[in-house]
Design a protein around this motif. Sequence first.
Motif, mmCIF file in Angstrom:
data_model
loop_
_atom_site.group_PDB
_atom_site.id
_atom_site.type_symbol
_atom_site.label_atom_id
_atom_site.label_comp_id
_atom_site.label_asym_id
_atom_site.label_seq_id
_atom_site.Cartn_x
_atom_site.Cartn_y
_atom_site.Cartn_z
ATOM 1 N N TYR A 241 3.957 -1.184 -10.647
ATOM 2 C CA TYR A 241 2.985 -1.630 -9.868
ATOM 3 C C TYR A 241 1.483 -1.180 -10.155
ATOM 4 O O TYR A 241 1.156 -0.248 -11.020
ATOM 5 N N LYS A 242 0.735 -2.542 -10.018
ATOM 6 C CA LYS A 242 -0.559 -2.327 -10.107
ATOM 7 C C LYS A 242 -1.317 -2.558 -8.904
ATOM 8 O O LYS A 242 -1.152 -3.589 -8.280
ATOM 9 N N PRO A 243 -2.312 -1.923 -8.518
ATOM 10 C CA PRO A 243 -3.164 -1.901 -7.386
ATOM 11 C C PRO A 243 -3.664 -3.389 -7.146
ATOM 12 O O PRO A 243 -4.004 -4.002 -8.357
ATOM 13 N N GLY A 244 -3.322 -3.967 -6.141
ATOM 14 C CA GLY A 244 -3.891 -5.506 -5.808
ATOM 15 C C GLY A 244 -3.118 -6.338 -5.895
ATOM 16 O O GLY A 244 -3.036 -7.711 -5.867
ATOM 17 N N SER A 245 -1.592 -5.825 -6.340
ATOM 18 C CA SER A 245 -0.527 -6.791 -6.359
ATOM 19 C C SER A 245 0.335 -7.055 -5.055
ATOM 20 O O SER A 245 0.902 -5.924 -4.471
ATOM 21 N N TRP B 201 5.715 -6.294 -1.673
ATOM 22 C CA TRP B 201 5.619 -6.154 -3.328
ATOM 23 C C TRP B 201 7.080 -5.923 -3.752
ATOM 24 O O TRP B 201 7.843 -5.244 -3.012
ATOM 25 N N ASP C 216 4.402 3.976 -4.345
ATOM 26 C CA ASP C 216 3.866 5.216 -5.197
ATOM 27 C C ASP C 216 3.720 4.821 -6.588
ATOM 28 O O ASP C 216 4.663 4.533 -7.234
ATOM 29 N N PRO C 217 2.486 4.576 -7.158
ATOM 30 C CA PRO C 217 2.414 4.154 -8.622
ATOM 31 C C PRO C 217 3.159 5.096 -9.685
ATOM 32 O O PRO C 217 3.268 4.935 -10.557
ATOM 33 N N HIS D 184 0.694 -1.376 0.031
ATOM 34 C CA HIS D 184 0.029 -0.108 0.060
ATOM 35 C C HIS D 184 0.703 1.381 0.018
ATOM 36 O O HIS D 184 0.304 2.382 -0.371
ATOM 37 N N ASP E 130 2.155 -9.243 2.347
ATOM 38 C CA ASP E 130 1.498 -7.996 2.214
ATOM 39 C C ASP E 130 2.482 -7.005 1.513
ATOM 40 O O ASP E 130 2.212 -5.925 1.092
ATOM 41 N N GLY F 245 -5.702 -8.356 -5.313
ATOM 42 C CA GLY F 245 -6.458 -7.724 -4.417
ATOM 43 C C GLY F 245 -6.387 -8.427 -2.779
ATOM 44 O O GLY F 245 -5.715 -8.922 -2.430
#
Length: 115
Positions: free
Chosen positions: A66-70, A102, A59-60, A56, A100, A115
């Motif tokens: 980075y893809k949200p939910g990965s 990445w 920073d995309p 979380h 959690d 997700g």
Amino acid sequence: MSDSRFDRRTLLKTAVASLVALPCASLVRRAEADELPHLSEQDSLAVAMGYVHDAHKVDPNKTPQYKPGSFCHNCVQLTGKEGDTWRPCNLFPGKTVNKDGWCKVWVIKPGAKPG
């Protein structure tokens, strides 16, 4: 000629022994997963891979991969027991990563949903 055969035989014996040893080493690694140290975000390999303990916080805008939910828990590289917070990762041998977390090498696990 006989030296050539001996070398080939030795090579084949060594190759077969190595193939047999790999699954055994994997079992030992899983058994010792609880004893492995946690990967530090400051570790040189972790920095190179963009690893963070909490996805979380990525920073995309700075990390376009980075893809949200990965998360590590839905990545093909994560091993170990489902549900454990800290688990071994194929990319960081000898260390455990946060489920959690990445990194830039994230690839979705077959059948998993982001997700």
